[in-house]
Write an enzyme that holds these catalytic residues in place. Structure first.
Site, PDB file in Angstrom:
ATOM      1  N   HIS A  95      17.101  10.729 -10.454  1.00  0.00           N
ATOM      2  CA  HIS A  95      17.313   9.681 -11.472  1.00  0.00           C
ATOM      3  C   HIS A  95      15.991   9.045 -11.896  1.00  0.00           C
ATOM      4  O   HIS A  95      15.984   7.954 -12.455  1.00  0.00           O
ATOM      5  CB  HIS A  95      18.271   8.629 -10.909  1.00  0.00           C
ATOM      6  CG  HIS A  95      19.559   9.238 -10.431  1.00  0.00           C
ATOM      7  ND1 HIS A  95      20.650   9.434 -11.252  1.00  0.00           N
ATOM      8  CD2 HIS A  95      19.890   9.789  -9.238  1.00  0.00           C
ATOM      9  CE1 HIS A  95      21.613  10.024 -10.578  1.00  0.00           C
ATOM     10  NE2 HIS A  95      21.175  10.269  -9.354  1.00  0.00           N
ATOM     11  N   LYS A 137     -16.515   7.560   0.440  1.00  0.00           N
ATOM     12  CA  LYS A 137     -16.756   6.824   1.697  1.00  0.00           C
ATOM     13  C   LYS A 137     -18.181   6.261   1.701  1.00  0.00           C
ATOM     14  O   LYS A 137     -18.407   5.111   2.077  1.00  0.00           O
ATOM     15  CB  LYS A 137     -16.554   7.748   2.901  1.00  0.00           C
ATOM     16  CG  LYS A 137     -15.115   8.189   3.126  1.00  0.00           C
ATOM     17  CD  LYS A 137     -15.010   9.051   4.388  1.00  0.00           C
ATOM     18  CE  LYS A 137     -13.619   9.648   4.550  1.00  0.00           C
ATOM     19  NZ  LYS A 137     -13.513  10.503   5.748  1.00  0.00           N
ATOM     20  N   GLU A 141      -5.284  18.175   0.620  1.00  0.00           N
ATOM     21  CA  GLU A 141      -6.603  18.179   1.269  1.00  0.00           C
ATOM     22  C   GLU A 141      -6.997  19.582   1.735  1.00  0.00           C
ATOM     23  O   GLU A 141      -8.178  19.881   1.863  1.00  0.00           O
ATOM     24  CB  GLU A 141      -6.580  17.219   2.463  1.00  0.00           C
ATOM     25  CG  GLU A 141      -7.879  16.459   2.638  1.00  0.00           C
ATOM     26  CD  GLU A 141      -7.787  15.373   3.693  1.00  0.00           C
ATOM     27  OE1 GLU A 141      -7.983  14.190   3.344  1.00  0.00           O
ATOM     28  OE2 GLU A 141      -7.527  15.698   4.865  1.00  0.00           O
TER      29      GLU A 141
END
Ligand SMILES: O=P(O)(O)OC[C@H]1O[C@](O)(CO)[C@@H](O)[C@@H]1O
Length: 429
Positions: free
Chosen positions: A291, A402, A270
């Protein structure tokens, strides 16, 4: 924190950073440091976060949490309003259970609330803007659950928010204990403040230790990457990104630091991800992701650097002697020794493949060292932002979504919501 950038040098990584380039970059670091110091001194927006070791007030935080008696804390917030608290709760041994409601997945929220003894649970509702839909929705759901359980939520709710906004209004209406978000401190830089420190205060954690560790790291901020671990990390990751290493896999070798990697991901993405630059933070855990992800970091596109983090001291568990075929080499050693061997082996394996990596070490996972690590990474990020020449403390790109979501829910007329309806479709099922 101590930072070793040896495996980022051109003698190891291809392409790496030459010492000459680092020395030239250090001239920019010196200028950036002056800028940062001035911003800290003037408590400028964003830079004010690096003054928190001085400006945070543990007594005020403790006074706010003192009336609350609970066994479990439910942090209701998202992004920077949750990740700092979750990181502290994950890393430190607190004497309360801490859960975070930082998503609006109905099954998860329902299951979590049903699993808690709400009469012994407190809510810490955190939102800098006081308007974040997910946080307010989760708060309304949690409040209703408490009411249905016959629990007086006003007795067990603490709020941290800005001067304005729905949350501030709610706190005033119900006379809830409320802390102010620190002025000029963006969410993702607010772990060492009223946003996340209440979790440590409520859980018997060492709030002063967190701030002292951060303060020690702050003292280490000089104008040179060759003296300041935070600047060494910020400058080196920047220099590597300039050379194509656009992914930064944050890989702590401690389960207690797993959430730290999540916190780092928000900070790095951000803050630096704008105007076409930045580094993609990937979350990994050592030794587990050796792994799963390591194959790619060693043999995939030459675009991923790895940040390996470890505490030098940790508890340990010895591995019993065994006569099982091929396992006797493990017997008599310990899980800690194995984990350290895995750390060093992974570091060397990346270097052997010419893949850059940076080692970050702390003495142990305790309040002081965690405070230093959080502060160090924040300062590294602020420096990197100066070097990338981007506005580190804003996040304009998140607003589109938003508005679209709000429009879809009837929360107003937003052209973005219309764009959602116009989605291109090529469905295969
Ligand atoms: O604290 P608030 O205002 O609820 O915001 C939560 C998070 O949402 C963001 O604004 C991104 O949408 C982050 O920067 C912030 O940490």
């Amino acid at each position: 924190m101590e930072v070793d950038i040896g495996n980022a040098l051109g003698s190891v990584a291809t392409p790496g950073v030459s010492r000459g380039s680092l020395e030239r970059l250090d001239e920019r670091v010196a200028d950036a440091h002056e800028r940062i110091e001035a911003g800290i001194g003037d408590r400028e927006h964003g830079y004010a976060a690096l003054a928190l070791p001085e400006t945070a007030d543990p007594d005020a935080i403790r006074a706010a949490v003192d009336p609350i008696d609970c066994d479990t804390l439910l942090v209701v917030g998202i992004g920077g309003s949750a990740l700092g608290a979750a990181t502290i709760a994950d890393a430190l041994d607190l004497d309360i259970d801490v859960h975070t409601l930082d998503n609006v997945d109905p099954d998860h929220t329902r299951t979590l609330l049903d699993s808690l003894d709400l009469s012994r649970t407190a809510l810490h509702v955190v939102s800098r803007s006081g308007t974040t839909a997910e946080t307010l929705a989760n708060f309304l759901v949690a409040r209703e659950a408490m009411e249905s359980a016959g629990v007086d939520w006003t007795e067990r709710t603490l709020v941290t928010t800005g001067e304005e906004g729905n949350l501030r209004g709610l706190a005033e209406r119900h006379d809830l204990p409320a802390l102010d978000v620190p002025a000029g401190v963006p969410g993702r830089f607010s772990a060492l403040s009223t946003v996340a420190l209440p979790v440590a205060a409520l859980g018997g954690g060492d709030v002063e230790g967190l701030l002292a560790g951060a303060g020690a790291e702050a003292e280490g901020l000089t104008g040179s990457l060759f003296e300041s671990p935070a600047y060494a990390y910020g400058a080196t990751t920047y220099a590597l990104a300039q050379r194509g290493w656009r992914v930064n896999a944050m890989m702590p070798y401690a389960e207690s630091l797993e959430t730290f990697a999540e916190w780092f991901a928000q900070l790095w993405a951000e803050s630096l991800g704008k105007e076409g630059v930045g580094q993609l933070p990937a979350r990994a855990l050592g030794a587990t992701d050796q792994h799963s992800q390591l194959q790619l970091y060693r043999a995939g596109p030459r675009d991923a650097m790895v940040s390996l983090v470890r505490p030098r001291e940790r508890g340990d568990v010895s591995i019993p002697e065994t006569d099982l075929e091929g396992l006797s080499y493990l017997g008599g050693s310990s899980l800690g020794e194995l984990l350290d061997a895995e750390f060093e082996a992974t570091e060397a394996s990346l270097a052997a493949a010419g893949r850059p990596n940076v080692r970050v070490e702390i003495d142990r996972v305790d309040a002081h060292e965690l405070g230093g690590l959080l502060y160090g990474m924040e300062a590294a990020c602020v420096l990197a932002g100066e070097l990338y020449l981007v506005p580190t403390f804003t996040q304009p790109a998140v607003e589109w979504g938003k508005r679209a979501a709000r429009g879809l829910l009837g929360g107003g007329e937003f052209e973005e919501a219309a764009a959602v309806e116009e989605k291109e479709r090529l469905v295969v099922d």
